[in-house]
Design an enzyme around this catalytic site. Structure first.
Site, PDB file in Angstrom:
ATOM      1  N   ASP A  35       0.835  -1.204   0.000  1.00  0.00           N
ATOM      2  CA  ASP A  35       0.000   0.000   0.000  1.00  0.00           C
ATOM      3  C   ASP A  35       0.869   1.252   0.000  1.00  0.00           C
ATOM      4  O   ASP A  35       2.011   1.226   0.460  1.00  0.00           O
ATOM      5  CB  ASP A  35      -0.896  -0.031   1.252  1.00  0.00           C
ATOM      6  CG  ASP A  35      -2.095   0.892   1.131  1.00  0.00           C
ATOM      7  OD1 ASP A  35      -2.294   1.492   0.051  1.00  0.00           O
ATOM      8  OD2 ASP A  35      -2.841   1.017   2.120  1.00  0.00           O
ATOM      9  N   ASN A  83     -10.659  -3.364  -6.156  1.00  0.00           N
ATOM     10  CA  ASN A  83      -9.950  -2.322  -6.915  1.00  0.00           C
ATOM     11  C   ASN A  83     -10.641  -1.982  -8.240  1.00  0.00           C
ATOM     12  O   ASN A  83     -10.354  -0.945  -8.849  1.00  0.00           O
ATOM     13  CB  ASN A  83      -8.493  -2.723  -7.200  1.00  0.00           C
ATOM     14  CG  ASN A  83      -7.586  -2.662  -5.989  1.00  0.00           C
ATOM     15  OD1 ASN A  83      -6.608  -3.386  -5.881  1.00  0.00           O
ATOM     16  ND2 ASN A  83      -7.898  -1.771  -5.035  1.00  0.00           N
TER      17      ASN A  83
HETATM   18  C1  FPP Z   1      -1.786   0.346  -3.260  1.00  0.00           C
HETATM   19  O1  FPP Z   1      -1.449   1.672  -3.435  1.00  0.00           O
HETATM   20  C2  FPP Z   1      -1.284  -0.438  -4.349  1.00  0.00           C
HETATM   21  C3  FPP Z   1      -2.048  -1.064  -5.285  1.00  0.00           C
HETATM   22  C4  FPP Z   1      -3.523  -1.057  -5.336  1.00  0.00           C
HETATM   23  C5  FPP Z   1      -1.424  -1.787  -6.360  1.00  0.00           C
HETATM   24  C6  FPP Z   1      -0.196  -2.566  -5.967  1.00  0.00           C
HETATM   25  C7  FPP Z   1       0.406  -3.027  -7.206  1.00  0.00           C
HETATM   26  C8  FPP Z   1       1.705  -2.968  -7.490  1.00  0.00           C
HETATM   27  C9  FPP Z   1       2.752  -2.492  -6.563  1.00  0.00           C
HETATM   28  C10 FPP Z   1       2.137  -3.508  -8.773  1.00  0.00           C
HETATM   29  C11 FPP Z   1       2.591  -4.892  -8.529  1.00  0.00           C
HETATM   30  C12 FPP Z   1       2.543  -5.695  -9.715  1.00  0.00           C
HETATM   31  C13 FPP Z   1       2.847  -7.020  -9.700  1.00  0.00           C
HETATM   32  C14 FPP Z   1       2.783  -7.784 -10.958  1.00  0.00           C
HETATM   33  C15 FPP Z   1       3.213  -7.755  -8.468  1.00  0.00           C
HETATM   34  P1  FPP Z   1      -2.614   2.740  -3.429  1.00  0.00           P
HETATM   35  O2  FPP Z   1      -2.919   3.128  -4.837  1.00  0.00           O
HETATM   36  O3  FPP Z   1      -3.800   2.234  -2.672  1.00  0.00           O
HETATM   37  O4  FPP Z   1      -1.872   3.878  -2.656  1.00  0.00           O
HETATM   38  P2  FPP Z   1      -2.533   5.028  -1.783  1.00  0.00           P
HETATM   39  O5  FPP Z   1      -3.359   4.336  -0.719  1.00  0.00           O
HETATM   40  O6  FPP Z   1      -1.348   5.751  -1.231  1.00  0.00           O
HETATM   41  O7  FPP Z   1      -3.368   5.847  -2.735  1.00  0.00           O
END
Ligand code: FPP
Length: 254
Positions: A35, A83
Site C-alpha cells: 500500500d 480495486n
Molecule cells: C496500493 O497503493 C497499491 C495497489 C492497489 C497496487 C499494488 C500493485 C503494485 C505495486 C504492482 C505490482 C505488480 C505485480 C505484478 C506484483 P494505493 O494506490 O492504494 O496507494 P494510496 O493508498 O497511497 O493511494
C-alpha cells in the site's frame, strides 16, 4: 519520505538492522499488502501511475530479500476484487502493469529459483494477461527456493465463495465439510497459511486479503510506502515477527 505514527512499529528504530545474524523463528509464509503507491507519488508531485510503476521496481529485490533469509513463500496483493471500483484509467493501468512486470521480471526470478503462482479469478481477465501469467507459472513451476503467489483479481470473500461452489459442484456431503476440506478448496490449496501479514503505508486493515488463511497470522504494519520498502524493511519485519509469542488460542508453554 513517510509520515510516522506513534502506534506503529518503526523499521528505523529496530536495533539489529545492521546485524546479519540469522533470524529465528522465521515465518514460512509472508503475505504483503503493498500500500501507499499513490501517497508516494503525491509526496513527489507525480501522477499516481508513477507510484504504481515505482511499486513494481522493488519487487525482485524484496523477493530476493525474503529468499536470502530463508522464507519459503510470499504472497503479494497486487489487485483486489474491490480495486475494480477505482477510475477505469487506473484499473487499466494496474491490470496492464501485470503482464509488463512479468515480461520484465520472470526470467530473472526464474534464474533466482522463484516459483510463480497466481491467486484469484484469472479467467475473467484479458487473454494477454492470462497468457503472461500462465507462461510465467509454467516456466517456473519446478523451482524450489521460494514460491511467490501473485494475488490479483483476488478477494478473500470471493475465494471462499469459489470454494463453496467447488464443494457443491463436487457433491461433497455437509458432514464431510471440515476446515481441512475448505482449505483444500481455496486458491492456496496445499500452501502453508501465512504466518506474517505485512502492510505498508500505515493502515491497520486486512482489506479482504487471505481472510480464511490469516486466522492466526501475526500482523505487522509499517509507515513506509510500498515503493520505499527495501531489504532493511524485510529484515525489520522478520525481526519483529521473531519476537512475537504465538499461542494459536492456547496458553504460553511456561
Ligand atoms: C496500493 O497503493 C497499491 C495497489 C492497489 C497496487 C499494488 C500493485 C503494485 C505495486 C504492482 C505490482 C505488480 C505485480 C505484478 C506484483 P494505493 O494506490 O492504494 O496507494 P494510496 O493508498 O497511497 O493511494
Amino acid at each position: 519520505m513517510t509520515a510516522t505514527r506513534p502506534d506503529q512499529e518503526q523499521a528505523a528504530s529496530e536495533p539489529a538492522l545492521a546485524d546479519a545474524a540469522p533470524i529465528h523463528p522465521l515465518p514460512r509464509h509472508v503475505a504483503i499488502i503493498m500500500d501507499g503507491n499513490g501517497r508516494w507519488a503525491r509526496a513527489r508531485n507525480l501522477p499516481r501511475q508513477a507510484g504504481h510503476r515505482a511499486g513494481t521496481e522493488n519487487i525482485r529485490r524484496i523477493i530476493e530479500g525474503f529468499a536470502e533469509h530463508g522464507v519459503e513463500m510470499i504472497t503479494l496483493y497486487a489487485f483486489s476484487t474491490e480495486n475494480w471500483s477505482r477510475p477505469p484509467e487506473e484499473v487499466d493501468f494496474l491490470l496492464n502493469l501485470i503482464p509488463e512486470v512479468l515480461e520484465r521480471e520472470t526470467a530473472k526470478l526464474h534464474e533466482k529459483g522463484a516459483r510463480l503462482r497466481h491467486l484469484g479469478r484469472l479467467d475473467v481477465l484479458a487473454p494477454d494477461i492470462q497468457r503472461a501469467v500462465r507462461d510465467a507459472i509454467e516456466l517456473t513451476k519446478n523451482n524450489t527456493r521460494i514460491t511467490v503467489n501473485l494475488a490479483f483479481n483476488y478477494g478473500g470473500r470471493a475465494e471462499i465463495v469459489d470454494a463453496i461452489r467447488a464443494l457443491l459442484a463436487e457433491g461433497v456431503p455437509a458432514e464431510a465439510v471440515t476446515e481441512e476440506v475448505v482449505s483444500a478448496h481455496l486458491y492456496t490449496a496445499g500452501a502453508p497459511d501465512p504466518d506474517l501479514i505485512i502492510r505498508t503505508a500505515g493502515e491497520m486493515r486486512l482489506s479482504n486479503f487471505l481472510i480464511w488463511q490469516a486466522a492466526y497470522a501475526e500482523y505487522y504494519s509499517t509507515p513506509v510506502y510500498w515503493p520505499d520498502f527495501g531489504k532493511d524493511d524485510v529484515r525489520a519485519a522478520l525481526l519483529a515477527y521473531s519476537r512475537r509469542k504465538r499461542r494459536f488460542g492456547g496458553l504460553d508453554p511456561h
